[in-house]
Write an enzyme that holds these catalytic residues in place. Structure first.
Site, short mmCIF file in Angstrom:
data_model
loop_
_atom_site.label_atom_id
_atom_site.label_comp_id
_atom_site.label_asym_id
_atom_site.label_seq_id
_atom_site.Cartn_x
_atom_site.Cartn_y
_atom_site.Cartn_z
N ARG A 299 -19.95 -4.13 19.78
CA ARG A 299 -20.31 -4.74 20.72
C ARG A 299 -21.77 -5.43 20.61
NH1 ARG A 299 -22.90 0.74 22.54
NH2 ARG A 299 -24.27 -0.62 24.32
N SER B 41 -25.21 -5.62 21.85
CA SER B 41 -26.28 -5.34 22.26
C SER B 41 -27.18 -5.58 20.42
CB SER B 41 -26.41 -4.32 22.10
OG SER B 41 -26.21 -3.12 21.18
N LYS C 144 -22.45 8.22 17.33
CA LYS C 144 -22.67 8.77 18.93
C LYS C 144 -21.54 8.82 20.23
CE LYS C 144 -26.58 7.58 19.72
NZ LYS C 144 -27.64 8.11 20.30
N ASP C 145 -21.18 7.49 20.21
CA ASP C 145 -20.68 6.96 21.18
C ASP C 145 -18.83 6.95 20.82
OD1 ASP C 145 -22.53 5.91 22.23
OD2 ASP C 145 -23.04 4.04 21.98
N SER D 31 -29.79 10.69 28.01
CA SER D 31 -29.49 11.57 27.59
C SER D 31 -29.33 13.37 28.01
CB SER D 31 -29.85 11.54 26.31
OG SER D 31 -29.40 12.87 25.67
N ARG E 143 -29.02 15.96 27.00
CA ARG E 143 -29.17 16.78 25.38
C ARG E 143 -30.56 15.74 25.50
NH1 ARG E 143 -30.73 14.86 20.51
NH2 ARG E 143 -30.68 12.78 21.79
N ARG E 144 -31.19 15.08 25.98
CA ARG E 144 -33.33 15.13 25.65
C ARG E 144 -33.47 15.95 27.09
NH1 ARG E 144 -32.00 9.20 23.53
NH2 ARG E 144 -32.43 9.79 21.54
N ARG F 268 -31.01 3.89 31.45
CA ARG F 268 -29.86 3.47 30.62
C ARG F 268 -30.86 1.58 29.97
NH1 ARG F 268 -24.63 2.97 32.61
NH2 ARG F 268 -24.22 2.60 30.30
N ASN G 20 -30.54 -1.67 26.96
CA ASN G 20 -30.74 -1.18 25.32
C ASN G 20 -31.86 -1.45 25.27
OD1 ASN G 20 -32.50 -4.06 25.88
ND2 ASN G 20 -30.78 -5.44 26.17
N VAL G 21 -32.78 -1.53 24.02
CA VAL G 21 -34.40 -0.43 23.54
C VAL G 21 -34.79 -1.25 24.03
CG1 VAL G 21 -35.93 -0.58 21.62
CG2 VAL G 21 -32.97 0.27 21.27
N ARG H 220 -35.92 -0.36 27.88
CA ARG H 220 -36.19 0.65 28.11
C ARG H 220 -38.02 0.37 28.05
NH1 ARG H 220 -31.92 5.67 26.72
NH2 ARG H 220 -30.28 3.93 26.34
N CYS I 133 -20.38 13.31 29.15
CA CYS I 133 -22.03 13.61 28.87
C CYS I 133 -22.10 14.22 29.78
CB CYS I 133 -21.62 12.33 29.23
SG CYS I 133 -21.22 11.18 28.52
#
Length: 380
Positions: A78, A80, A154-155, A200, A202-203, A221, A223-224, A227, A314
């Protein structure tokens, strides 16, 4: 040929299972598109409350480069900044292990835009799940447009596409989650009603389980850099990001505090990089065999066996982490939760650090939580 050169500074890393530092180096490399400062040792908390988040772009530049030879290895990734950092880490390790690949143009990094990168306005679960970050890259691999594919593990779905194998995991980075906020030093300090951003489940479920008075913005959502920009703009008052990604991007100055494994169990395979090739490409499989970090591969296999048993998607908050303890045994912790955090089920296992034993532990832990959850738990 247009090429982008990404440069990274050396940064300190921490393995939370062994608590021992090691370092990773990034050097310049070439990147082509197929589709469209050293830091002080990272502390676990940053005392200043009111500060600005630093948003960087990992020193990406564009230049013209003449390809001197046909690439021996084309790395698919990718586009990113984090994905490119992982591709460059792969490139550097290939060159370190195979000096013949150091010649200019021997390794080419091919950027492939995935569906997950194109659609940012909807939750992943609504548009097909995590496989949307790997599908187009896997297709390019199968079609022979690239020779190896670099993924954030994780993806990667639990079922690999036909004609591909994933024989290599690079050494795992720090698996913990980082808390980032301009106004508070931890989740516990956030006032009731504060909005935390995360994409997430999960979070989200673990946050709400411990701090039910907080609000969670789900579709946070991007990229870093995106966010962190939203955090600066006040869209949310706090967020959680994988510490592994921040370290690979040399952006740990943004970390307010680090959550322990007990406070926030990580995603299955968080912090791990996986490298795939075609199942009939013995040459590439040979290259990857020299890069594989077996301790990481076994831990990821254990966690993915747990995920596969739960048939996780997901839409289901699932967390799992395996590591080697001081005695050389495998310690596994697993968790499933309701999306609203009202119900969290946890389990753990300990056994020999060997492939068969760790696969059995992951599966057994998954079966236990399936039984305890009961009918309908995963349909909510």
């Amino acid at each position: 040929m247009e090429a982008a050169v990404i440069s990274m500074n050396q940064i300190p890393l921490l393995n939370p299972c062994k608590r021992s530092p090691f370092t990773s180096n990034f050097v310049n490399g070439s990147v082509s598109a197929i589709v469209g400062s050293s830091l002080p040792w990272l502390k676990t908390s940053v005392p200043n409350r009111c500060r600005k988040i630093f948003i960087t772009k990992s020193s990406i530049a564009v230049e013209q480069q003449t390809k001197t030879k046909t690439a021996v290895i084309r790395i698919g990734t990718r586009g990113s900044p984090l994905a490119l950092a992982q591709a460059h880490e792969t490139r550097d390790k290939l060159i370190s292990n195979h000096p013949d690949l150091a010649e200019e143009g021997a390794i080419q990094i091919v950027i492939i835009k995935t569906t997950g990168d194109k659609i940012l306005s909807q939750p992943l679960a609504d548009i097909g799940g995590k496989g949307l970050f790997t599908k187009e890259i896997d297709e390019a691999l199968i079609n022979g447009d690239i020779d190896i594919a670099v993924h954030s593990m994780k993806d990667v779905p639990t079922y690999l596409p036909d004609k591909t194998i994933l024989p290599c995991n690079l050494p795992r980075e720090d698996v913990r989650d980082a808390f980032i906020s301009i106004t508070a030093s931890s989740l516990a300090e956030l006032p009731a009603g504060t909005t935390v951003g995360t994409a997430s489940l999960r979070r989200k479920s673990q946050i709400l389980h411990r701090y039910p008075s907080l609000k969670v913005l789900e579709n946070f959502r991007g990229n870093v850099q995106t966010r962190l920009r939203k955090l600066n703009e006040g869209v949310v008052q706090a967020t959680l990001l994988a510490l592994a990604g921040l370290k690979r991007l040399n952006m740990t100055e943004n970390v307010t505090s680090i959550l322990s494994i007990d406070d926030m169990l990580p995603a299955v395979a968080q912090g791990a990089i996986g490298i795939a090739c075609r199942d009939d490409d013995d040459k590439m499989a040979g290259y990857l065999a020299t890069l594989n970090h077996e301790e990481t591969r076994l831990a990821v296999s254990c966690e993915r066996a747990f995920l596969l048993t739960l048939d996780g998607s997901c839409r289901t908050p699932i967390a799992g982490y395996a590591c080697r303890d001081d005695e050389g045994n495998c310690i596994f912790k697993g968790l499933v939760a309701s999306p609203d955090g009202t119900r969290v089920l946890e389990t753990s296992r300990k056994g020999p650090y060997s492939f068969d034993d760790m696969i059995s532990m992951g599966k057994d832990a998954g079966k236990e939580l399936l039984s305890r959850a009961g009918p309908g738990f995963f349909d909510s």
